[in-house]
Motif scaffolding. Sequence first.
Motif, mmCIF file in Angstrom:
data_model
loop_
_atom_site.group_PDB
_atom_site.id
_atom_site.type_symbol
_atom_site.label_atom_id
_atom_site.label_comp_id
_atom_site.label_asym_id
_atom_site.label_seq_id
_atom_site.Cartn_x
_atom_site.Cartn_y
_atom_site.Cartn_z
ATOM 1 N N SER A 1 0.824 -1.207 0.000
ATOM 2 C CA SER A 1 0.000 0.000 0.000
ATOM 3 C C SER A 1 0.858 1.256 0.000
ATOM 4 O O SER A 1 0.473 2.276 -0.585
ATOM 5 N N VAL A 2 2.019 1.197 0.650
ATOM 6 C CA VAL A 2 2.908 2.353 0.716
ATOM 7 C C VAL A 2 3.676 2.550 -0.587
ATOM 8 O O VAL A 2 3.824 3.670 -1.086
ATOM 9 N N ILE A 3 4.151 1.457 -1.185
ATOM 10 C CA ILE A 3 4.996 1.538 -2.377
ATOM 11 C C ILE A 3 4.175 1.812 -3.624
ATOM 12 O O ILE A 3 4.389 2.796 -4.336
ATOM 13 N N GLY A 4 3.196 0.956 -3.919
ATOM 14 C CA GLY A 4 2.345 1.120 -5.086
ATOM 15 C C GLY A 4 3.117 1.042 -6.392
ATOM 16 O O GLY A 4 4.353 0.935 -6.404
ATOM 17 N N PRO A 5 2.440 1.092 -7.528
ATOM 18 C CA PRO A 5 3.116 1.044 -8.833
ATOM 19 C C PRO A 5 4.102 2.188 -9.034
ATOM 20 O O PRO A 5 5.101 2.037 -9.740
ATOM 21 N N ALA A 6 3.855 3.327 -8.406
ATOM 22 C CA ALA A 6 4.761 4.477 -8.566
ATOM 23 C C ALA A 6 6.128 4.196 -7.984
ATOM 24 O O ALA A 6 7.125 4.801 -8.395
ATOM 25 N N GLY A 7 6.220 3.273 -7.029
ATOM 26 C CA GLY A 7 7.502 2.935 -6.413
ATOM 27 C C GLY A 7 8.338 1.977 -7.231
ATOM 28 O O GLY A 7 9.448 1.638 -6.809
ATOM 29 N N GLY A 8 7.822 1.532 -8.365
ATOM 30 C CA GLY A 8 8.557 0.610 -9.229
ATOM 31 C C GLY A 8 7.972 -0.786 -9.185
ATOM 32 O O GLY A 8 7.640 -1.297 -8.103
ATOM 33 N N LEU A 9 7.838 -1.407 -10.363
ATOM 34 C CA LEU A 9 7.239 -2.733 -10.430
ATOM 35 C C LEU A 9 8.099 -3.783 -9.734
ATOM 36 O O LEU A 9 7.588 -4.757 -9.171
ATOM 37 N N ALA A 10 9.430 -3.613 -9.776
ATOM 38 C CA ALA A 10 10.311 -4.599 -9.158
ATOM 39 C C ALA A 10 10.111 -4.628 -7.643
ATOM 40 O O ALA A 10 9.978 -5.710 -7.040
ATOM 41 N N LEU A 11 10.089 -3.465 -7.017
ATOM 42 C CA LEU A 11 9.916 -3.406 -5.560
ATOM 43 C C LEU A 11 8.524 -3.846 -5.157
ATOM 44 O O LEU A 11 8.342 -4.589 -4.181
ATOM 45 N N LEU A 12 7.515 -3.405 -5.915
ATOM 46 C CA LEU A 12 6.142 -3.835 -5.631
ATOM 47 C C LEU A 12 6.010 -5.345 -5.800
ATOM 48 O O LEU A 12 5.355 -6.018 -4.992
ATOM 49 N N GLY A 13 6.646 -5.886 -6.851
ATOM 50 C CA GLY A 13 6.617 -7.331 -7.068
ATOM 51 C C GLY A 13 7.290 -8.094 -5.948
ATOM 52 O O GLY A 13 6.840 -9.178 -5.557
ATOM 53 N N ALA A 14 8.381 -7.543 -5.391
ATOM 54 C CA ALA A 14 9.066 -8.201 -4.275
ATOM 55 C C ALA A 14 8.168 -8.260 -3.042
ATOM 56 O O ALA A 14 8.118 -9.279 -2.337
ATOM 57 N N CYS A 15 7.446 -7.170 -2.780
ATOM 58 C CA CYS A 15 6.504 -7.163 -1.655
ATOM 59 C C CYS A 15 5.367 -8.158 -1.896
ATOM 60 O O CYS A 15 4.938 -8.874 -0.973
#
Length: 451
Positions: A111-125
């Motif tokens: 919820s904090v990262i979201g798509p704006a934080g990058g797909l790689a980081l969101l995918g890791a979460c």
Amino acid sequence: MTVVETQTRDGLGKVLVYFRPRVATMLLLGFSSGLPFLLTGNTLGYWLRDKGTSLTAIGFLSWVGLAYSLKPLWAPLVDRVDAPIVGRLGRRRGWMFVAQIFVCLGLVAMSVIGPAGGLALLGACALTVAFASSTQDIVVDAWRIEVAGNADELGLLSSAYQLGYRAALLITDALILVAAGHFGWPISYATMAALMAVGLFATWTATEPGRADAAIASHQATLPLWTPRGFVDAVVGPFSAFFRAYGRMALLMLLMISLYRLPEFIMGPMANPFYHDVGLSKDVVGGVRASVGLVFFLLGVAAGGLSCVRMGYLKTLIAGAVVQALAVASFAILAYSGVSIGRFSAIMAADNFATSFAGVALVTYMSSLTSIGYTATQYALLSSTYAYLGKLLKGPSGAFVEYLSRHGYTLMDAYGTFFIGAGAIGLPALILCVVLSRLQHLPLHAPRARA
């Protein structure tokens, strides 16, 4: 005691089983198991499409769900070792608690990262959530099977699990869309994280199952996990016991299970992007799912449970394979004919009925195949078998739709062709169900659990 009194007492006992505390606990644990599933899959795909992510990226990002299919790799550890720090809760409850905490934290991070934080980081979460969620599934499935006193109660607990699981899917597949439309995706995902408190409450109030204690203790007493023989027994023992119990028929069972839910898995990543692209609003999709979808989901659960009791598991699986394939293919009607709330509602009704009917049949059938003492590992094997191939094949689904749309098809025609193909993929599983029903000499009802 007269015959009438005996029959009355037996009938009352069958009714009272529905009011046992463990059934309510199973309902809540089913909810906790179902809550994270779509949040790392189809619903995440809607969020990504909302932010302009390509169908190809959405399809391949759905591979984080492969964590659910790899759970046999660590299921032996869950079967034999207490959870760290909270082991005093008991082996099953301790692992439930740890898994639920990590699911909650992972959803907060998404919820904090979201798509704006990058797909790689969101995918890791999302992968972290999927890993923790699959661990929770291992333990909840084991608890459900081990706590059941008999085959009838196992069927009841399986139905309660499906009801709770599908209730969670209703929230994460329908109501979250309404919430996202009014409050945004980050707040919606944070709310889902808070709802994991339901699972934590159920874990805290649940009783540790005692039925499997003797079997597990006997394995540990003779074969400690840290010894070579103990390690081999923990890892290989559950699988060898399964194949000893069912012989060559086991391979046919596993093949059928692996193909059974392919239509639903393959069309899954494209469903929400399709609703977005066809022009349906979040409020419409969420409203139809929460009304018509809910009613027909409940009807499907009831029909599936009744069919298992009256016709047996394999005949119910055959019926489920047919209705599931037809329901998935019916989405092509909406793609070819255009937006209509009436047609969309009818398709949602068919899809919810078919998937819940087939789900009850498959879960109850797989539960009946496990052996006490190896419950977590064997059910992890079966449930990952049913999911592995589908989760692997669904990755290129977005690339397939986009390929068709660039080679002579409109986007809606590409979606329609895709949905018809996804439904047709259910034919091999239907054939295998028929073959199993002909070849299996045991009754079509569940075999008794093997100690």
